[in-house]
Design a protein around this motif. Structure first.
Motif, PDB file in Angstrom:
ATOM      1  N   VAL A  42      45.405  18.911   1.212  1.00 22.98           N
ATOM      2  CA  VAL A  42      46.847  19.310   1.011  1.00 22.98           C
ATOM      3  C   VAL A  42      46.894  20.790   0.742  1.00 22.98           C
ATOM      4  O   VAL A  42      48.234  21.224   0.864  1.00 22.98           O
ATOM      5  N   VAL A  43      45.821  21.473   0.847  1.00 30.44           N
ATOM      6  CA  VAL A  43      45.969  22.835   0.675  1.00 30.44           C
ATOM      7  C   VAL A  43      46.210  23.560   1.824  1.00 30.44           C
ATOM      8  O   VAL A  43      45.575  23.256   2.958  1.00 30.44           O
ATOM      9  N   PRO A  44      47.082  24.234   2.119  1.00 27.24           N
ATOM     10  CA  PRO A  44      47.621  24.926   3.419  1.00 27.24           C
ATOM     11  C   PRO A  44      46.479  25.780   3.983  1.00 27.24           C
ATOM     12  O   PRO A  44      45.647  26.278   3.232  1.00 27.24           O
ATOM     13  N   GLU A  45      46.245  25.766   5.279  1.00 24.07           N
ATOM     14  CA  GLU A  45      45.069  26.161   5.815  1.00 24.07           C
ATOM     15  C   GLU A  45      44.827  27.837   5.776  1.00 24.07           C
ATOM     16  O   GLU A  45      43.659  28.215   5.620  1.00 24.07           O
ATOM     17  N   GLU A  46      46.038  28.566   5.416  1.00 21.24           N
ATOM     18  CA  GLU A  46      45.773  29.949   5.377  1.00 21.24           C
ATOM     19  C   GLU A  46      45.438  30.306   3.838  1.00 21.24           C
ATOM     20  O   GLU A  46      44.933  31.426   3.638  1.00 21.24           O
ATOM     21  N   ARG A  47      45.184  29.447   2.833  1.00 17.96           N
ATOM     22  CA  ARG A  47      45.057  29.568   1.591  1.00 17.96           C
ATOM     23  C   ARG A  47      43.479  29.183   1.223  1.00 17.96           C
ATOM     24  O   ARG A  47      43.185  27.893   0.993  1.00 17.96           O
ATOM     25  N   ALA A  72      34.680  29.368   9.510  1.00 17.27           N
ATOM     26  CA  ALA A  72      35.022  28.160   8.857  1.00 17.27           C
ATOM     27  C   ALA A  72      36.007  28.530   7.811  1.00 17.27           C
ATOM     28  O   ALA A  72      35.998  29.589   6.920  1.00 17.27           O
ATOM     29  N   ARG A  73      36.948  27.578   7.854  1.00 18.11           N
ATOM     30  CA  ARG A  73      38.257  27.858   6.592  1.00 18.11           C
ATOM     31  C   ARG A  73      37.652  27.029   5.344  1.00 18.11           C
ATOM     32  O   ARG A  73      37.524  25.689   5.676  1.00 18.11           O
ATOM     33  N   ASP A  95      37.989  21.165   8.897  1.00 19.67           N
ATOM     34  CA  ASP A  95      38.766  19.642   8.691  1.00 19.67           C
ATOM     35  C   ASP A  95      37.938  18.760   8.433  1.00 19.67           C
ATOM     36  O   ASP A  95      38.141  17.589   8.498  1.00 19.67           O
ATOM     37  N   VAL A  96      36.554  19.236   7.958  1.00 21.83           N
ATOM     38  CA  VAL A  96      35.657  18.134   7.604  1.00 21.83           C
ATOM     39  C   VAL A  96      35.483  17.916   6.002  1.00 21.83           C
ATOM     40  O   VAL A  96      35.285  18.980   5.237  1.00 21.83           O
ATOM     41  N   ASP A  97      35.423  16.739   5.637  1.00 23.02           N
ATOM     42  CA  ASP A  97      35.349  16.515   4.166  1.00 23.02           C
ATOM     43  C   ASP A  97      33.934  16.595   3.948  1.00 23.02           C
ATOM     44  O   ASP A  97      32.972  16.011   4.437  1.00 23.02           O
ATOM     45  N   LYS A 114      34.496  17.081  -3.576  1.00 24.83           N
ATOM     46  CA  LYS A 114      34.732  17.112  -2.094  1.00 24.83           C
ATOM     47  C   LYS A 114      35.493  18.395  -1.677  1.00 24.83           C
ATOM     48  O   LYS A 114      36.408  18.668  -2.603  1.00 24.83           O
ATOM     49  N   ILE A 115      35.131  19.314  -0.761  1.00 25.32           N
ATOM     50  CA  ILE A 115      36.056  20.374  -0.232  1.00 25.32           C
ATOM     51  C   ILE A 115      36.208  20.206   1.153  1.00 25.32           C
ATOM     52  O   ILE A 115      35.625  19.206   1.619  1.00 25.32           O
ATOM     53  N   MET A 116      37.277  20.858   1.641  1.00 29.25           N
ATOM     54  CA  MET A 116      37.399  20.915   3.194  1.00 29.25           C
ATOM     55  C   MET A 116      36.805  22.239   3.580  1.00 29.25           C
ATOM     56  O   MET A 116      37.094  23.235   3.465  1.00 29.25           O
TER      57      MET A 116
END
Length: 396
Positions: free
Chosen positions: A116-121, A109-110, A181-183, A176-178
Motif C-alpha cells: 500500500v506504500v507508493p513505489e517511489e517511497r 530493487a525497491r 513486488d515480491v512479498d 513482511k516487506i515488499m
C-alpha cells in the motif's frame, strides 16, 4: 661582641603561617582557587576523556581486526560502471595468505514496508545480495532472528540492517516487506556493522534468491577478504588485479579499519586543542592568584611591618607569602584534579567506555599548580619583603 644571627623558621612554621593567612580570607581564597581548579579540571578531563575514547577505539579495532580488505567495482576510463567477474571470490581465495573471502552485490530493487506504500517511497533502504559467510568475514552479528544459510539464501527472505529495520518500522523477525513486488519475510535484524556501516541501511538477500526473484545478474559489487596481519599489505598489492585481471585500475581497494585509525588521529588533534584551552584557563587562574596575593600584601602592611620590627627577616616574609601562594594554587589544583577525574568517569560511563585517567595527567596537573603558585606568588612575596618596618608602621 658578635651579632646574633636571626632565627630561621622551620618548614612546619612556614606552612602554619601560610595557612593562617589563607584562613583569614576564605571567600577570596575560594574564588581565586576556582580559576586554578577550572584550568586543571579542563586539562585532566580532556586527557582522561580522550584517552578513554582511544582505549575504547583500540579495543574495538582489536575485536574487529585490522586485516579486512575490500575491493569495490569502480568505473573504467570512459566513466562506465565496471562489473566484477562472477568468480571474483574464487579467484581471491587462491591468493596464498587469504584466510577468508566473500562478497556482496547491489541489487536494483525497491524496498517498501507494504504494497500500500507508493513505489517511489522507499524509506532510503537499498537491497544487496549477500553470501552466507558474510557475517563471519565482517565479525558481524545478528541482533534478532537468524542469518541466511544454504537453504534460506534461495528463498524470498531478507535480513535487515539495524538502521533499515528502524526506517521500515520492522521490530521483529517474521514481519513482511515488499522487495519490488515480491512479498519478502524478514528473518533477522543485524546489530550495527562497525567495519562496514553502509550495510546498516540495507536489506540483504541471498545471491540465488536475488537472481530468481529480482533479476540480479550475479556479478558482485564488493569483495571482502581477510588474511593474516603480517600479509595484509602483500595481499593489498595484488588484490585489484586478482579480482579483475586486466582491468585492475577500475577496482578500488581499501581497508575499513583505516577510518577508525583516522578517527583516533582526529581525536588526538582535538585533544591538543582542548589542552591549549585548559592552559589558557590555568593562566587566567594564575593571574587571579597573583592579584589576590598583591592585594593581600597591601592589606597586611601593618602585619608585615610588625613582623619585621620583631625581627622577621626579608627571607622569612618572602617565604610566608610564597607559601600562601603555593597553598592557594595547590588547593585549586587538587580540587581541579578531583573534578577532572570525576568528569572523566561520568562521561565514560555515559558513553559505555572503560574510564582511563592517566596518572601522568594528575601528576602533571599538580606540578602545573606548583609552577603556577611560584610564578603568581613571586612578585607579591618580593614586594612584601621590601617593605621597611618603620615606613609601614608610621603609615599605619
Amino acid at each position: 661582641m658578635s651579632v646574633p644571627r636571626p632565627a630561621r623558621l622551620a618548614p612546619a612554621d612556614v606552612l602554619r603561617l601560610g595557612a593562617v593567612g589563607l584562613r583569614a580570607r576564605r571567600a577570596r581564597i575560594v574564588l581565586s582557587a576556582l580559576g586554578i581548579a577550572i584550568g586543571i579540571a579542563t586539562m585532566v578531563a580532556v586527557v582522561g576523556i580522550s584517552t578513554s575514547s582511544r582505549s575504547d577505539l583500540m579495543a574495538q579495532l582489536d575485536r574487529l581486526g585490522t586485516n579486512l580488505l575490500t575491493a569495490e567495482a569502480g568505473e573504467d576510463a570512459m566513466g562506465q560502471a565496471v562489473k566484477l567477474p562472477k568468480n571474483a571470490v574464487a579467484m581471491v581465495e587462491r591468493i596464498g595468505p587469504v584466510q577468508h573471502a566473500t562478497a556482496t552485490a547491489e541489487v536494483d530493487a525497491r524496498i517498501r514496508r507494504s504494497d500500500v506504500v507508493p513505489e517511489e517511497r522507499t524509506a532510503g533502504v537499498t537491497a544487496q545480495a549477500a553470501r552466507p559467510d558474510l557475517l563471519t568475514a565482517l565479525n558481524a552479528r545478528v541482533h534478532r532472528g537468524v542469518w541466511l544459510d544454504g537453504a534460506r539464501e534461495r528463498l524470498p527472505v531478507t535480513v535487515l540492517g539495524s538502521v533499515a529495520a528502524e526506517l521500515l518500522g520492522v521490530t521483529r523477525p517474521g514481519e513482511k516487506i515488499m522487495v519490488n513486488d515480491v512479498d519478502t519475510v524478514v528473518i533477522g535484524i543485524l546489530e550495527p556493522v562497525e567495519l562496514v556501516p553502509n550495510l546498516d541501511r540495507v536489506a540483504l538477500v541471498g545471491f540465488p534468491a536475488a537472481e530468481t526473484y529480482l533479476g540480479f545478474d550475479g556479478h558482485p559489487t564488493t569483495v571482502f577478504e581477510r588474511s593474516s596481519d603480517a600479509s595484509v599489505e602483500d595481499v593489498r598489492a595484488v588484490l585489484a588485479r586478482t579480482v579483475h585481471p586486466g582491468n585492475e585500475g577500475s577496482v578500488k581497494v581499501s581497508r575499513p579499519s583505516d577510518a577508525l585509525a583516522a578517527k583516533s588521529a582526529t581525536d588526538k588533534g582535538l585533544t591538543t586543542l582542548m589542552l591549549g584551552l585548559g592552559a589558557i584557563a590555568l593562566l587566567v587562574g594564575s593571574v587571579g592568584v597573583a592579584n589576590t596575593m598583591v592585594v593581600s600584601v597591601l592589606e597586611r602592611r601593618q602585619e608585615i611591618g610588625l613582623r619585621r620590627a620583631l625581627g622577621a627577616t626579608r627571607r622569612a616574609v618572602r617565604l610566608q607569602f610564597l607559601t600562601e601562594s603555593l597553598l592557594l594554587s595547590a588547593l585549586g589544583g587538587a580540587a581541579g584534579a578531583l573534578l577532572g577525574a570525576t568528569a572523566t568517569f561520568a562521561f565514560a560511563r555515559v558513553q559505555g567506555w572503560t574510564a582511563v585517567v592517566p596518572l601522568w595527567s594528575l601528576g602533571g596537573g599538580l606540578a602545573a599548580t606548583l609552577v603556577t603558585g611560584v610564578a603568581a606568588g613571586l612578585y607579591p612575596a618580593i614586594r612584601a619583603a621590601r617593605l621597611h618596618p618603620t615606613v609601614v608602621l608610621n603609615a599605619t
